[in-house]
Write a protein that holds these residues in place. Structure first.
Motif, PDB file in Angstrom:
ATOM      1  N   GLN A 104       0.769  -1.116  -0.151  1.00 54.92           N
ATOM      2  CA  GLN A 104      -0.079   0.058   0.141  1.00 54.92           C
ATOM      3  C   GLN A 104       0.703   1.219  -0.013  1.00 54.92           C
ATOM      4  OE1 GLN A 104      -2.043   0.876   3.479  1.00 54.92           O
ATOM      5  NE2 GLN A 104      -4.166   0.950   2.735  1.00 54.92           N
ATOM      6  N   GLN A 106       3.511   2.020  -1.027  1.00 53.57           N
ATOM      7  CA  GLN A 106       4.806   1.596  -1.199  1.00 53.57           C
ATOM      8  C   GLN A 106       5.251   1.664  -2.637  1.00 53.57           C
ATOM      9  OE1 GLN A 106       7.375   1.289   0.823  1.00 53.57           O
ATOM     10  NE2 GLN A 106       7.862  -0.693   1.342  1.00 53.57           N
ATOM     11  N   GLY A 152     -12.295   3.042   5.572  1.00 55.55           N
ATOM     12  CA  GLY A 152     -11.626   2.805   6.873  1.00 55.55           C
ATOM     13  C   GLY A 152     -11.921   1.616   7.724  1.00 55.55           C
ATOM     14  N   THR A 156      -9.239  -1.414   8.582  1.00 51.08           N
ATOM     15  CA  THR A 156      -8.672  -1.773  10.252  1.00 51.08           C
ATOM     16  C   THR A 156      -9.322  -3.258  10.272  1.00 51.08           C
ATOM     17  OG1 THR A 156     -10.535  -0.373  10.671  1.00 51.08           O
ATOM     18  CG2 THR A 156      -8.103  -0.029  11.719  1.00 51.08           C
TER      19      THR A 156
ATOM     20  N   ALA B  22      14.189   1.184  -0.217  1.00 46.25           N
ATOM     21  CA  ALA B  22      14.973   1.733  -1.543  1.00 46.25           C
ATOM     22  C   ALA B  22      15.809   2.814  -1.358  1.00 46.25           C
ATOM     23  CB  ALA B  22      13.736   2.262  -2.321  1.00 46.25           C
ATOM     24  N   LYS B 102       3.703   3.727   5.189  1.00 45.69           N
ATOM     25  CA  LYS B 102       4.402   2.811   4.070  1.00 45.69           C
ATOM     26  C   LYS B 102       5.113   1.357   4.661  1.00 45.69           C
ATOM     27  CE  LYS B 102       5.967   6.288   0.629  1.00 45.69           C
ATOM     28  NZ  LYS B 102       7.104   6.607  -0.295  1.00 45.69           N
ATOM     29  N   GLU B 103       5.613   1.688   5.655  1.00 46.25           N
ATOM     30  CA  GLU B 103       6.165   0.517   6.430  1.00 46.25           C
ATOM     31  C   GLU B 103       5.286  -0.412   7.184  1.00 46.25           C
ATOM     32  OE1 GLU B 103       9.729   0.321   4.202  1.00 46.25           O
ATOM     33  OE2 GLU B 103       8.734   1.829   4.841  1.00 46.25           O
ATOM     34  N   GLN B 104       3.949  -0.269   7.264  1.00 51.50           N
ATOM     35  CA  GLN B 104       3.215  -0.812   7.878  1.00 51.50           C
ATOM     36  C   GLN B 104       2.789  -2.242   7.439  1.00 51.50           C
ATOM     37  OE1 GLN B 104      -0.891  -0.105   6.801  1.00 51.50           O
ATOM     38  NE2 GLN B 104      -1.548   0.568   8.891  1.00 51.50           N
ATOM     39  N   GLN B 106       4.778  -4.441   6.593  1.00 49.82           N
ATOM     40  CA  GLN B 106       6.006  -4.587   5.802  1.00 49.82           C
ATOM     41  C   GLN B 106       7.100  -4.960   6.667  1.00 49.82           C
ATOM     42  OE1 GLN B 106       6.366  -5.159   2.556  1.00 49.82           O
ATOM     43  NE2 GLN B 106       7.043  -3.343   1.592  1.00 49.82           N
ATOM     44  N   ILE B 108      11.088  -6.452   7.063  1.00 52.67           N
ATOM     45  CA  ILE B 108      11.733  -7.934   6.908  1.00 52.67           C
ATOM     46  C   ILE B 108      12.117  -8.156   8.655  1.00 52.67           C
ATOM     47  CG2 ILE B 108      13.277  -9.517   6.096  1.00 52.67           C
ATOM     48  CD1 ILE B 108      12.367  -6.358   4.136  1.00 52.67           C
ATOM     49  N   LYS B 151      -9.062   3.985  15.005  1.00 49.67           N
ATOM     50  CA  LYS B 151      -8.254   3.838  14.305  1.00 49.67           C
ATOM     51  C   LYS B 151      -8.437   3.797  12.649  1.00 49.67           C
ATOM     52  CE  LYS B 151      -4.994   0.581  15.701  1.00 49.67           C
ATOM     53  NZ  LYS B 151      -4.636  -1.050  16.076  1.00 49.67           N
ATOM     54  N   GLY B 152      -9.415   3.277  12.420  1.00 48.25           N
ATOM     55  CA  GLY B 152      -9.788   3.006  11.181  1.00 48.25           C
ATOM     56  C   GLY B 152     -10.021   4.854  10.350  1.00 48.25           C
ATOM     57  N   ASN B 155      -6.616   6.309  10.170  1.00 51.53           N
ATOM     58  CA  ASN B 155      -5.922   5.646   8.938  1.00 51.53           C
ATOM     59  C   ASN B 155      -6.316   6.240   7.653  1.00 51.53           C
ATOM     60  OD1 ASN B 155      -4.740   3.716   7.153  1.00 51.53           O
ATOM     61  ND2 ASN B 155      -4.153   2.527   9.096  1.00 51.53           N
ATOM     62  N   THR B 156      -7.610   6.268   7.484  1.00 55.15           N
ATOM     63  CA  THR B 156      -7.745   6.751   5.915  1.00 55.15           C
ATOM     64  C   THR B 156      -7.630   8.088   5.839  1.00 55.15           C
ATOM     65  OG1 THR B 156     -10.063   6.125   6.859  1.00 55.15           O
ATOM     66  CG2 THR B 156      -9.598   5.369   4.883  1.00 55.15           C
ATOM     67  N   TYR B 157      -8.070   8.925   7.041  1.00 56.68           N
ATOM     68  CA  TYR B 157      -8.015  10.546   6.853  1.00 56.68           C
ATOM     69  C   TYR B 157      -6.496  10.779   6.910  1.00 56.68           C
ATOM     70  CZ  TYR B 157     -13.187  11.287   7.097  1.00 56.68           C
ATOM     71  OH  TYR B 157     -14.370  11.240   6.740  1.00 56.68           O
ATOM     72  N   LEU B 160      -5.208  10.248   3.105  1.00 58.70           N
ATOM     73  CA  LEU B 160      -5.679  11.227   2.327  1.00 58.70           C
ATOM     74  C   LEU B 160      -4.827  12.558   2.526  1.00 58.70           C
ATOM     75  CD1 LEU B 160      -7.859  10.735   0.999  1.00 58.70           C
ATOM     76  CD2 LEU B 160      -9.373  12.121   2.607  1.00 58.70           C
ATOM     77  N   SER B 164      -1.841  13.383  -0.621  1.00 55.70           N
ATOM     78  CA  SER B 164      -2.014  14.222  -1.467  1.00 55.70           C
ATOM     79  C   SER B 164      -1.695  15.862  -1.004  1.00 55.70           C
ATOM     80  CB  SER B 164      -3.539  14.386  -1.963  1.00 55.70           C
ATOM     81  OG  SER B 164      -4.221  14.962  -0.552  1.00 55.70           O
TER      82      SER B 164
END
Lengths: 278, 278
Positions: A104, A106, A152, A156, B22, B102-104, B106, B108, B151-152, B155-157, B160, B164
DNA sequence: TTGACAAATGACTCGTTAGTCATTATTATA
DNA sequence: TATAATAATGACTAACGAGTCATTTGTCAA
């Protein structure tokens, strides 16, 4: 062609477990029991593989949800069916869903980011049409917020059961989210996302306008590949209808129904539903 | 020591733009104007760097939100202040927030995953205590769902406005989310996440029980580094209080207040608030 | 100025990976 | 069976990245 599918299946498993970057082509080919060279006979690059995976599953997912929204007549059931189908799909294709969550935002690949945005927009469009149908003018001010709330919730709750091994009751979850969504739709009075704001977020919608010519191209491709007679003829008739409308809506709808469940036609079926406004 | 900070700042920018994987150490050192060897004088490895970044910002974030929840007396304001502080923090440290998104899931690195889970649990604890205080028995059945809804929303807001370039009105957003949260809290009747389920998700909470001994260790470390006399003495007194409680709650609270705003003491202050139950 | 100590450098090692291509195996055709 | 065409192989290349360490540079006290 069958090799391509094998690679996609096995790669999916590895990507879900380790992530795209962390999985080497070597590993994929070993997991398939083929040589490294054979991989490059099916895919031009590793990037092409992940793109093919994303396309494959997102097309399936979007068209499935879109079909449900368009073809559920009972408004009372609609929201439940929407959530159920969504989580059911995530559950069935959990490896893909995991990749989607992990990758996501990424991903270094620009093309992939655009593709993801594109499908995200499509999904938002489906949600929006559902909301507008269910709540109408009631949510005129708050419908864009509602989209993001729904997304959302999905985010979650998906994360929750994708990354813990707890068995989930999709029925119960869907019912719970139906109630929440109804509550928000019916009683929210303070909007945050205005139409302008929503359009600003979605600005780069251009990507693949999916116009007549593009649909035709995809159809011709599929007609060549298709072996089943009914599906093939349906496709040919639909193609002619696209070039010059002569058939009645009922016939077109029937033809669409013929191809809807063929695994290779779901996407075409989705595009045509949109084009013919059925 | 100052070099360490420089590296962290510059690496943060690059990680936010390109992602952790990266970004090469070479790139980081070039961006800092130092040599590759100098990097390894400050950090044992690239992994240690990202871990330091996560720790630095998460400690700051959690302790800030926790302080607000504990020290806002007016229940009517609490939820608003919570959202406002959260989004304000994401906005101020948007590079870090981007990395977090980004690293959510994810990554290693196992240690990092554990750390993330740990902070996630802490944050859930803060949310839970806020919910329980605001709605009490009203949400007995639905409080765990409420955590995930909050939390949802976040996350989404966040996604957003992080990805952007649209300027955001944190005040308006917070108000909008306050209304939504209140709606859900007051009217939800169909729970999905039971207490058992919640505990199953959070099973590996063990990680750093943060017991007395651990707090002491961190404190001794900080006392050595501290130069400001008031803060230093406060730390020493608090350490003694930890070993043998003699001071009155008022004094302890005052001492905590003394160190709360020192950038290096926020975390200790958070741990002690929890330990002394203030 | 000298010498001792610490800070900083960057060429180098070693491992890894995406992608290539000359060679070999397999299948279809005549 | 012989020949052509196609499929598959895996050793190889070129590039890159994390981490090391012998060497240089800078600092400061005597």
């Amino acid at each position: 062609m069958i090799k391509k599918q094998l690679i996609m299946e096995k790669a999916l498993e590895l990507f879900a477990k380790q992530g795209f970057e962390a999985t080497s082509v070597q590993q994929i080919t070993e997991h398939c029991g083929i040589s490294k060279g054979a991989f490059y006979l099916s895919f031009k690059s590793k990037d092409e593989l992940i793109l093919a995976l994303i396309n494959h599953f997102m097309m399936q997912f979007i068209s499935e949800i879109d079909y449900i929204v368009r073809n559920t007549n009972d408004d009372k059931e609609l929201l439940y069916k929407f959530y159920y189908a969504t989580f059911d799909s995530f559950h069935k294709h959990s490896d893909f869903a995991k990749i989607l969550m992990k990758e996501q935002g990424q991903s270094i690949n620009k093309e992939l980011i655009l593709k993801m945005h594109y499908y995200d927009r499509l999904f938002e469009t489906v949600i929006l049409s559902m909301i507008e149908r269910l709540y109408g003018k009631e949510v005129k001010q708050t419908k864009y917020d509602l989209i993001y709330c729904i997304k959302g919730f999905m985010n979650t709750y998906s994360t929750l059961f994708l990354f813990s091994n707890v068995p989930l009751d999709v029925n119960k979850l869907s019912k719970s989210l139906v109630e929440k969504t109804n509550l928000l739709a019916r009683h929210t009075t303070v909007p945050f996302i205005s139409q302008e704001l929503f359009q600003m977020f979605n600005h780069p919608m251009n990507e693949e306008g999916t116009k007549k010519e593009q649909i035709l191209e995809i159809m011709e491709q599929k007609i060549k590949e298709m072996v089943e007679p009914i599906e093939k003829e349906s496709l040919i008739l639909l193609k002619e209808q696209l070039l010059e409308p002569t058939l009645s809506p009922a016939i077109v709808k029937g033809l669409l129904e013929n191809i809807r469940n063929h695994p290779h036609c779901k996407w075409i079926s989705y595009l045509l539903r949109g084009y013919f406004k059925l």
